[in-house]
Scaffold this motif. Sequence first.
Motif, PDB file in Angstrom:
ATOM      1  N   SER A  15       0.838  -1.195   0.000  1.00 54.14           N
ATOM      2  CA  SER A  15       0.000   0.000   0.000  1.00 54.14           C
ATOM      3  C   SER A  15       0.880   1.255   0.000  1.00 54.14           C
ATOM      4  O   SER A  15       1.868   1.334   0.744  1.00 54.14           O
ATOM      5  CB  SER A  15      -0.915  -0.003   1.224  1.00 54.14           C
ATOM      6  OG  SER A  15      -1.691   1.172   1.273  1.00 54.14           O
ATOM      7  N   GLY A  16       0.499   2.192  -0.797  1.00 47.27           N
ATOM      8  CA  GLY A  16       1.267   3.439  -0.902  1.00 47.27           C
ATOM      9  C   GLY A  16       2.336   3.386  -1.969  1.00 47.27           C
ATOM     10  O   GLY A  16       3.035   4.376  -2.175  1.00 47.27           O
ATOM     11  N   THR A  76       2.354  12.247  -3.763  1.00 45.05           N
ATOM     12  CA  THR A  76       1.237  12.899  -3.073  1.00 45.05           C
ATOM     13  C   THR A  76       0.678  13.987  -3.952  1.00 45.05           C
ATOM     14  O   THR A  76       1.410  14.881  -4.393  1.00 45.05           O
ATOM     15  CB  THR A  76       1.723  13.496  -1.740  1.00 45.05           C
ATOM     16  OG1 THR A  76       2.315  12.461  -0.966  1.00 45.05           O
ATOM     17  CG2 THR A  76       0.557  14.116  -0.984  1.00 45.05           C
TER      18      THR A  76
END
Length: 356
Positions: A243-244, A272
């Motif tokens: 995840s991420g 981001t």
Amino acid sequence: MIAVCRTTVLVLLGLVVIAQSQSENCTKPVPGPNMDLKDNFILLETFPHNSKVYFACSVGYVTAGGSAAITCTSGTWSPVMLKCERSNCGNAGEITNGVVDYPEGTQFGDILVASCNTGYNMIGRSRITCGAKGWMDRLPECQVQACDPPPALANGDYSPKVDEVYFYHNLITYSCNKGFVLDGSQTAICSEGGLFDPRDPPKCTFVGDVRCKDPGPLENGERTAGFQPSHGYLSTIVFQCKSGYIMNGFNTITCGLDGNWSPGPQCRLKSTPTTTTTTTTTKATPPIVPSKETTVPSPDTTPPPGHANHLKWAIPTVLGVILVAVICLVVYKKKRGSQRGYSDKNTSKDEGVALS
């Protein structure tokens, strides 16, 4: 004494005749450009009066007009009229699968250059000189390039097969026996160098011997398939990112013939998203630039700035003017009336005097 005198006179006369005859002889003539004396004239040094000699064009030259003979007259040769020019060999012909070029020309002493097309070899001389009797050699031949058969392929073969040689641009195809996989180029072609290209033939590798080491864990990722302890040819392993993170490349790797995995995926951090503030900018209306052409403005019914103030002062001014005019008119009438009364009195007095 008389006999001696006669002898002396005869000797002197003989010497005069000899001297005169020698003065009428011609020396060896000088030839013109590219010519020589013909026959035995080239061996003589002096030529008597009325002698006639002949010239001939030198080797590699041909007659281009004019007489070849000159005559000795009283010790002087007539002009040389013969003209000689280089002989021309003309076109040498054509070469199959080749080209003939004449960089200098086709006259005596010039050289032609022959060349073969790609994939053909020359048999003979590539440079030939134009001689006195034509081109001094025959044109070369261009033979197609040949390649020897390639070496035998272990655990495989190639096709088509020929008995002796392959020729330029002939193509062969390799194949492997069952259980083996071709490692290298599947085809090869007979090249202009007389060898098959690519030069290194392929190999037939037994797939049972191929082993790839376990690649281990993927950084920032995890394996979802391919957990077997041994990895053979064409074995696959599937990964996914944590995840991420997102996958950079394919998520599957395959075991190749060289015992290595390919391709190599990577898990990179998600970027981001940045919040952007949208600012609305009102563009100022650009000023109107007057044109150089003269334009007639349209009538404008809108009162100009300060029009109300103008009316505020204009009304009293007009009323004042009217009042002054009325006053002036009244004064004028009164004055006129008094002048008229004075005139009437004077007239009555005059009439009274006249009556009395």
